[in-house]
Design an enzyme around this catalytic site. Structure first.
Site, PDB file in Angstrom:
ATOM      1  N   CYS A  65      30.511  12.303 -18.459  1.00 31.36           N
ATOM      2  CA  CYS A  65      29.723  13.479 -18.817  1.00 31.36           C
ATOM      3  C   CYS A  65      28.618  13.849 -17.848  1.00 31.36           C
ATOM      4  O   CYS A  65      27.683  13.103 -17.636  1.00 31.36           O
ATOM      5  CB  CYS A  65      29.094  13.249 -20.172  1.00 31.36           C
ATOM      6  SG  CYS A  65      30.252  12.609 -21.335  1.00 31.36           S
ATOM      7  N   GLU A 112      31.164  21.931 -16.361  1.00 33.70           N
ATOM      8  CA  GLU A 112      32.397  21.279 -15.937  1.00 33.70           C
ATOM      9  C   GLU A 112      33.368  21.090 -17.092  1.00 33.70           C
ATOM     10  O   GLU A 112      32.964  21.082 -18.258  1.00 33.70           O
ATOM     11  CB  GLU A 112      32.061  19.931 -15.298  1.00 33.70           C
ATOM     12  CG  GLU A 112      31.243  19.051 -16.201  1.00 33.70           C
ATOM     13  CD  GLU A 112      30.501  17.947 -15.447  1.00 33.70           C
ATOM     14  OE1 GLU A 112      30.125  18.150 -14.280  1.00 33.70           O
ATOM     15  OE2 GLU A 112      30.324  16.887 -16.044  1.00 33.70           O
TER      16      GLU A 112
HETATM   17  N1  SAH Z   1      26.859  16.142 -27.665  1.00 32.72           N
HETATM   18  C1  SAH Z   1      28.109  15.737 -28.222  1.00 32.72           C
HETATM   19  C2  SAH Z   1      29.294  15.935 -27.286  1.00 32.72           C
HETATM   20  C3  SAH Z   1      29.144  15.603 -25.825  1.00 32.72           C
HETATM   21  S1  SAH Z   1      29.133  13.926 -25.289  1.00 32.72           S
HETATM   22  C4  SAH Z   1      28.032  14.324 -28.707  1.00 32.72           C
HETATM   23  O1  SAH Z   1      27.003  13.695 -28.550  1.00 32.72           O
HETATM   24  O2  SAH Z   1      28.977  13.851 -29.318  1.00 32.72           O
HETATM   25  C5  SAH Z   1      30.730  13.289 -25.541  1.00 32.72           C
HETATM   26  C6  SAH Z   1      30.750  11.768 -25.713  1.00 32.72           C
HETATM   27  O3  SAH Z   1      30.609  11.075 -24.459  1.00 32.72           O
HETATM   28  C7  SAH Z   1      29.595  11.291 -26.590  1.00 32.72           C
HETATM   29  O4  SAH Z   1      30.064  10.338 -27.516  1.00 32.72           O
HETATM   30  C8  SAH Z   1      28.677  10.684 -25.562  1.00 32.72           C
HETATM   31  O5  SAH Z   1      27.791   9.816 -26.152  1.00 32.72           O
HETATM   32  C9  SAH Z   1      29.656  10.051 -24.592  1.00 32.72           C
HETATM   33  N2  SAH Z   1      29.099   9.665 -23.280  1.00 32.72           N
HETATM   34  C10 SAH Z   1      28.043  10.172 -22.634  1.00 32.72           C
HETATM   35  N3  SAH Z   1      27.817   9.537 -21.473  1.00 32.72           N
HETATM   36  C11 SAH Z   1      28.755   8.569 -21.371  1.00 32.72           C
HETATM   37  C12 SAH Z   1      29.046   7.572 -20.384  1.00 32.72           C
HETATM   38  N4  SAH Z   1      28.333   7.440 -19.282  1.00 32.72           N
HETATM   39  N5  SAH Z   1      30.101   6.745 -20.629  1.00 32.72           N
HETATM   40  C13 SAH Z   1      30.851   6.881 -21.740  1.00 32.72           C
HETATM   41  N6  SAH Z   1      30.637   7.822 -22.682  1.00 32.72           N
HETATM   42  C14 SAH Z   1      29.592   8.655 -22.518  1.00 32.72           C
END
Ligand code: SAH
Length: 340
Positions: free
Chosen positions: A330, A89
């Protein structure tokens, strides 16, 4: 067959040279693909017939399939189907300063962060370079607007797909490619130390964001398994190298999770941890998912956390929230589709 949208200019130049042709044709191909946006090789009218035949034999221009779109006020979410039936996505956000897109870098993710939907499905494979480029290209065409900012914060850990990521940057940043300025591109990592070090030598001025989410190893170990491999101190040391080599400012992302990492002590400890780094902290209100182990910190506590950082001279912002209604956090759309 290779998809042409995965080739940085230099690799296409090499291709033409290997076919006893001139390397400037590569720039012409880029112009057809990314400026004029033709849909077939036969439309590339300034390239000789024999060479077009070579291109047709060696490359495809096959797009991805957009199989679902969900719209909210300032945000749209696109579900793509890939050649092997997998789904990824991308999320488009409209800001006053332009339009940004959040792209995915892998099918699934192996990092296993406890609070993240994407990690509920293990990595199936890396995305090919063209699959990253086409997320942008296809959405631009659909909305008939140029996208000004790119963040690699969708499904996947971009630094676990490093080589394809770098080629993606080269294509989207190139003036005859998608011409997105390096300073308008951000990559987010959960902290893969060797790749942070490698990235510090990458010449384009792309922004780096690091998902920190905890001020110490004790908490980070509980929510981010990557911390067993690379401790906070190692991440910070790698970031010091990155900062000294690049002279840039970096972003720390910090999701506020109720009763886990949102106390006043955590805020103080966080301020202490980053105080010597040229950075700012982006506080992220947790986007609640089906995962009952994590709740969102309430707004008053978020403000308290923010104030403590401010008082300690830390640059801090609170992330604007998008897409609560359309499950834009995400991995949520994909996991709904596949009913994980
Ligand atoms: N793997 C990479 C990039 C993808 S995640 C990383 O870890 O940075 C992108 C961001 O969204 C990350 O900071 C992740 O921790 C955050 N994220 C994941 N799930 C989330 C949620 N439910 N609410 C808010 N942020 C979230």
């Amino acid at each position: 067959m290779s998809n042409i949208y995965g080739y940085p200019l230099e690799e296409l130049e090499q291709y033409f040279l290997e076919h006893d042709s001139k390397k400037f044709h590569a720039l012409q191909v880029f112009d057809w693909l990314y400026i004029k946006r033709v849909k077939s090789f036969s439309e590339m009218s300034n390239i000789k017939k024999e060479m077009l035949e070579n291109l047709e034999n060696d490359f495809t221009m096959e797009p991805l399939k957009i199989v679902d779109v969900q719209e909210d006020v300032d945000v749209s979410k696109y579900l793509f189907e890939l050649y092997d039936g997998e789904h990824i996505e991308a999320v488009l956000m409209r800001h006053d300063y332009g339009t940004s897109i959040c792209v995915s870098s892998q099918v699934g993710c192996n990092m296993g962060c406890k609070f993240c939907e994407s990690g509920r499905r293990k990595k199936v494979r890396n995305l090919e370079t063209y699959e990253m480029v086409l997320q942008i290209l296809m959405i631009e065409e659909l909305i008939e607007t140029r996208i000004s900012h790119v963040v690699v914060m969708g499904i996947g850990e971009p630094f676990d797909n490093y080589d394809n990521l770098i080629r993606f940057f080269q294509i989207i940043n190139h003036p005859k490619g998608l011409a997105i300025g390096a300073r308008h591109i951000t990559v987010s990592t959960c902290g893969i130390v060797p790749k942070i070090l490698e990235f510090s030598n990458f010449p384009l001025q792309i922004n780096l964001a690091v998902s920190l989410h905890a001020p110490n190893n004790e908490i980070r170990d509980q929510i981010m398994p990557i911390n067993h491999a690379y401790k906070i101190e190692e991440v910070i040391d790698a970031l010091k190298v990155y900062l000294s080599k690049t002279n840039r400012r970096l972003t720390f992302e910090y999701i506020l999770l109720k009763d886990i990492n949102d106390s006043e002590e955590c805020a103080l400890e966080l301020a202490h941890l980053v105080k010597d780094l040229n950075c700012y902290i982006n506080l992220i209100p947790y986007n609640e998912t089906n995962n009952i182990d994590f709740k969102r910190t309430n707004t008053i506590q978020i403000m308290r956390f923010y104030d403590i950082l401010k008082k300690n001279d830390i640059n801090v912002t609170i992330r604007r929230e998008f897409g609560g209604k359309i499950s834009a956090a995400c991995g949520q759309l994909r996991s709904k589709k596949e009913e994980l």
